[in-house]
Design a protein around this motif. Structure first.
Motif, short mmCIF file in Angstrom:
data_model
loop_
_atom_site.label_atom_id
_atom_site.label_comp_id
_atom_site.label_asym_id
_atom_site.label_seq_id
_atom_site.Cartn_x
_atom_site.Cartn_y
_atom_site.Cartn_z
N LYS A 189 -2.88 0.03 11.60
CA LYS A 189 -2.21 0.12 10.30
C LYS A 189 -1.54 1.48 10.10
CE LYS A 189 -4.30 -1.46 6.56
NZ LYS A 189 -5.39 -1.77 5.58
N ASP A 190 -0.53 1.48 9.29
CA ASP A 190 0.06 2.73 8.84
C ASP A 190 -0.92 3.35 7.85
OD1 ASP A 190 1.65 4.72 7.61
OD2 ASP A 190 3.45 3.59 8.18
N LYS A 191 -1.16 4.65 8.01
CA LYS A 191 -2.17 5.30 7.15
C LYS A 191 -1.86 5.12 5.66
CE LYS A 191 -3.55 8.86 10.41
NZ LYS A 191 -3.36 10.25 10.83
N LYS A 192 -0.59 4.99 5.33
CA LYS A 192 -0.27 4.87 3.90
C LYS A 192 -0.71 3.51 3.32
CE LYS A 192 4.63 3.40 4.10
NZ LYS A 192 4.29 2.17 4.80
N ASP A 193 -1.04 2.59 4.20
CA ASP A 193 -1.51 1.28 3.74
C ASP A 193 -3.03 1.18 3.66
OD1 ASP A 193 1.12 0.40 3.58
OD2 ASP A 193 1.14 -0.20 5.71
#
Ligand code: FES
Ligand code: FES
Lengths: 721, 152
Positions: A189-193
């Motif tokens: 996952k993208d860390k912002k998610d």
């Protein structure tokens, strides 16, 4: 630790205002949302669950069991590891159970707690464990619904397909998914998610801890188990003779056995053993050097003056730098031995059954317990099983297996299951301490107050390398000489939370202030100038730290603490890099009735991404409290191989009233998370000592602070403002 | 050895132990109530705190022969299902690190709040000063005691 919670873990508390203006806690340990859902025990879930990998099993009911392999001693790994797995799995945290894994080298590597290394080591693999399981669950749903996997969404344990309106929980796809092969590579996952990581998730063992359920090693009892306590020899001594007649006379004592330098009393419960142990008469004789603290002081002086040192780092031309210096500053710093004193004393259960051994208890290094047991008995390590209980603290003491192997010895001799329990006196006198160390620092300044030469020479008692040669200010000074000398003592030592740096940081950061003062520069400015040099034109080879990240915490700490802005508050600065994290601290002192009183510590930490803010705050505050308590009070002194301080009446630990306000901040540097069990401790002593200097003009060059004779006429205090 | 009838968590238990056996070891070794912890054994740390007639007591230095008819309450008996206001506050504040000292802290806090239901922060600090937490959760402990005092 298994039949604990029902469907919901986080939902057991709801706070709402009441009309009276007070707070009302609506409380249910179990799920408030789904009272009718039948709640399964973890065993029941596991009996139907399919294992997806070493970390993860999912049952047809949709319940997720996440294994936490590393020993939990308060660093909160049993909560934060599963958070990472659950994040990538897109699990519903309410449906997650956490199980402490037993030692299993085939499934897990680095199954240990130490060096603040668990999170950096496991971050990627935990994410992968969750992500690959999600991948096959999605593939199973795609196959079942005959839709493309790319169109499938997963949220909170629910798999759905918008186009067809199909929807189901994880459990519905477990059977199909378990026929599929997990991919080698998977997209993370993208860390912002992130939805779970970065949120204050509560400790998964709360209920058990707050209702007194058995979970620690000392809580382990088994039918027919014997208890044992052990009288250990003073350091440097061996047994000459044993008179155990009086001990044997105590009701409840079954046997007294001698092995190595130890005498064990064995019985059916603990209290008779505590009494009987005092009645054992052992005559000891020297086997090696029998040391006292006065010997250590002498050895320190001799070795600092003439000892043969190992050169750890040498840059430039140190001799010329000091010869041509406009000013030379030098000082010596010393620290005592310390015990680890986890609140749960050492203990272990062992059952030797022929060539097999069952071990159960609190250990930071289960594999070491296994290996040392196998070596002792001459059996293959595979014949030893280790069940890891929750640990009532560790601080490095439980990295050793001495107290495990003892239990094995007694079990073998008695041919029975045995739990060995240490008393607090055993813990304080039984060894493996934070080593005592003495350092000499010298700095050469040029006419403009630049540090052009830096020398550090350290002598440690069984400390290994008592320096950290690639750490700041190495890299920031042209001419550097760092040397280490080890004295082989009969007093056993071991890693103690933030090994070496737990004292070295205080000494270095205090000396740094002495040099800044001589250079007539502000302590923060002085450090920043050096760091700028380390950043733009680093000196010498390998540097352990990233100057930029250190600059980041220095600047933020100066800002958050209002550094130098309030004339009524005397401040001390300190910054340290250890275990891959950066922590800067400012101590605030107020003078009250002629006494310096520590009122506040501001801490700024760069540990990369913060996985669980609650856990991170715990580690930062806990590390600082630990650092200030031991810097102020901690002292273990020796008389003929025996510590003089034998319990908490003479070995003082910090208490509630002595804990000032601690203001905690983080710098988000965008890096992956690094560990936090240790890094907040090292800077604390230096920040306090520097603040005390700023308030009193008196320099604290050894610990514990309250025992320094330069301060005999004034009272040093730490307390809340 | 002698027989003692003890009132613990609302039930009567009979144990056959030596007179000088501390209540702590009766609870742990003889009755399987291991929530009460051993740490110093000399009335210094509070890990072994239980209530004797509602008062905070170090069970490690309380000989079983001195208990008599007193009502003993241990962490296991503080509430039905962990729903005592102090336990709830502890969970809400997420106090524990290793957790080993916390049963003793909770028992001490519960007895204290029974005596003083509306304490100042200073009174909380004074009352909780008798319990050591080696992990240094003191900030969370005082926060949890204050929260428990405000709730019912
Ligand atoms: S064990 Fe009783 S006060 Fe420490
Ligand atoms: S939480 Fe570990 S001793 Fe208090």
């Amino acid at each position: 630790m298994s039949t604990l919670t029902k469907a919901s873990r986080r939902d057991f508390l709801k706070i709402a205002s009441t009309t009276a203006g007070g707070l009302f806690i609506g409380f249910n340990w179990f799920s408030c949302d789904s009272p009718k859902v039948e709640v399964l025990s973890t065993e029941e879930i596991l009996s139907q669950a399919k294992s997806f990998n070493s970390y993860l099993s999912i049952s047809p009911t949709g319940d997720v069991v996440i294994y936490s392999p590393n020993p939990e001693l308060g660093q909160n790994i049993k909560t934060s590891f599963p958070m990472v797995v659950a994040e990538e799995l897109e699990a519903d945290w309410e449906k997650v159970r956490v199980v402490q894994a037993n030692l299993d080298p085939a499934k897990y590597d680095r199954q240990l707690t130490g060096g603040s290394g668990a999170m950096p080591h496991s971050w990627e693999r935990l994410r992968k464990a969750g992500a690959t399981a999600k991948f096959v669950l999605v593939a199973a749903a795609a196959k079942t619904w005959n839709v493309p996997a790319s169109e499938i969404k997963v949220e909170k344990g629910i798999i759905s397909h918008e186009g067809t309106g199909k929807k189901g929980h994880f459990g519905e796809f477990v059977a199909e998914a378990s026929t599929m092969t997990a991919p080698e590579e998977v997209t993370l996952k993208d860390k912002k998610d992130f939805k779970i990581i970065g949120t204050p998730v509560k400790n998964v063992d709360s209920k058990e801890m707050y209702t007194g359920q058995p979970m620690y090693g000392l809580d382990f009892y088994r039918e027919g188990m014997l208890h044992a306590m052990i009288q250990r020899a003073p350091f440097g001594m061996k047994i000459k003779s044993v008179d155990d007649s009086a001990a044997r006379g105590v009701t409840g004592v079954k046997d007294v056995i001698t092995f190595g330098t130890s005498v064990a009393v064995v019985g059916t419960s603990t209290w008779p053993l505590l009494k009987a142990k005092k009645l054992i008469r052992v005559e000891y004789e020297p086997e090696g050097a029998v040391e006292s603290s006065a010997d250590h002081d002498r050895i320190f002086k001799e070795l600092l003056a003439t000892g043969k040192a190992e050169i750890k780092r040498e840059n430039g031309d140190v001799a010329s730098a000091f010869k041509n210096a406009a000013q030379v500053v030098s000082a010596e710093y010393q620290c005592p031995f310390l015990a680890h004193s986890p609140m749960e004393p050492e203990n272990f259960f062992a059952h030797v059954k022929g060539d097999k051994v069952e071990l159960i208890g609190p250990t930071q290094t289960p594999d070491r317990a296994r290996q040392e047991t196998a070596t002792l008995l001459g059996i293959p390590p595979e014949n030893v099983t280790v069940e890891i209980t929750r640990l009532g603290g560790g601080f490095g003491r439980r990295l050793r297996a001495d107290y495990v192997v003892e239990a094995v010895e007694v079990s073998r001799a008695m041919n029975a299951p045995v739990k060995v329990t240490w008393s607090r006196e055993d813990e304080l006198t039984g060894g493996a301490y934070r080593p005592a160390v003495r350092y000499r620092f010298e700095a050469a300044l040029d006419a403009t107050g630049n540090m052009v030469g830096y020398k550090l020479r350290g002598v440690g008692m069984n400390a290994g390398n008592c320096t950290r040669e690639n750490n700041f200010p190495a890299g920031a000074v042209e001419n550097v000489l760092i040397e280490s000398i080890e004295h082989k003592s009969t007093i056993t030592t071991n890693a103690w939370r933030a090994p070496i740096t737990n004292f070295l940081a205080y000494a270095e950061q205090s000396f740094m202030d002495e040099v800044a003062l001589a250079a007539k520069k502000d302590p923060v400015q002085f450090r920043l100038e050096l760091l700028q040099k380390a950043k733009t034109s680093p000196v010498g080879g390998e540097l352990g730290y990233d100057a930029d990240r250190m600059i980041g915490v220095v600047k933020t700490a100066a800002e958050k603490s209002n550094w130098g802005k309030n004339p009524d508050v005397k401040q001390g600065f300190s910054v340290y890099f250890s275990h891959r994290s950066y922590v800067a601290q400012v101590a605030d002192i107020a003078m009250e009735g002629g006494s310096p009183v520590l009122k506040k510590v501001t801490a700024v930490t760069d540990c990369g991404m913060v996985v669980n803010p609650t856990g991170a705050n715990h580690q930062v505050r806990g590390g600082i409290v630990d650092g200030m308590g031991h810097a102020m009070y901690g002292n273990l002194t020796f008389e003929n191989g025996v510590p003089k301080q034998k319990n908490f009446d003479s070995y003082r630990l910090i208490r509630m009233k002595e804990v000032p306000e601690i203001d905690v901040h983080y710098v988000d540097s965008g890096f992956d998370p690094t560990g936090l069990g240790e890094p907040a401790l090292p800077p604390t002593g230096g920040a306090i000592a520097n603040a005390i200097f700023s308030a009193t003009g008196r320099r604290l060059r050894s610990q514990p602070f309250i025992e320094q004779k330069e301060f005999s006429d004034i009272k040093l205090e730490i307390r809340r403002g | 050895m002698a027989n003692f009838n003890l009132k613990i968590n609302g039930k009567t238990h009979t144990v056959d132990v030596e007179d000088d056996t501390p209540l702590l070891w009766v609870l742990r070794d003889h009755l399987g109530l291991v929530g009460t912890k051993f740490s110093c054994g000399i009335a210094q740390c509070g890990a072994c705190t239980v209530h004797l007639n509602g008062n905070s007591t170090f069970s490690c230095v309380t000989p079983v022969s001195s208990v008599g008819n007193a009502e003993v309450t241990t962490i296991e008996g503080l509430s039905e299902d962990g729903n005592h206001p102090v336990q709830k506050a502890w969970a809400e504040v997420d106090v524990a690190q290793c957790g080993y000292c916390q049963a003793g802290q909770i028992m001490n806090a519960a007895a204290f709040l029974n005596e003083n239901s509306n304490p100042t922060m200073e009174e909380i600090d004074n009352a909780m000063n008798r319990n050591i937490c080696r992990c240094g959760t003191y900030h969370k402990i005082r926060e949890a005691v204050a929260l428990a005092a405000k709730t019912k």
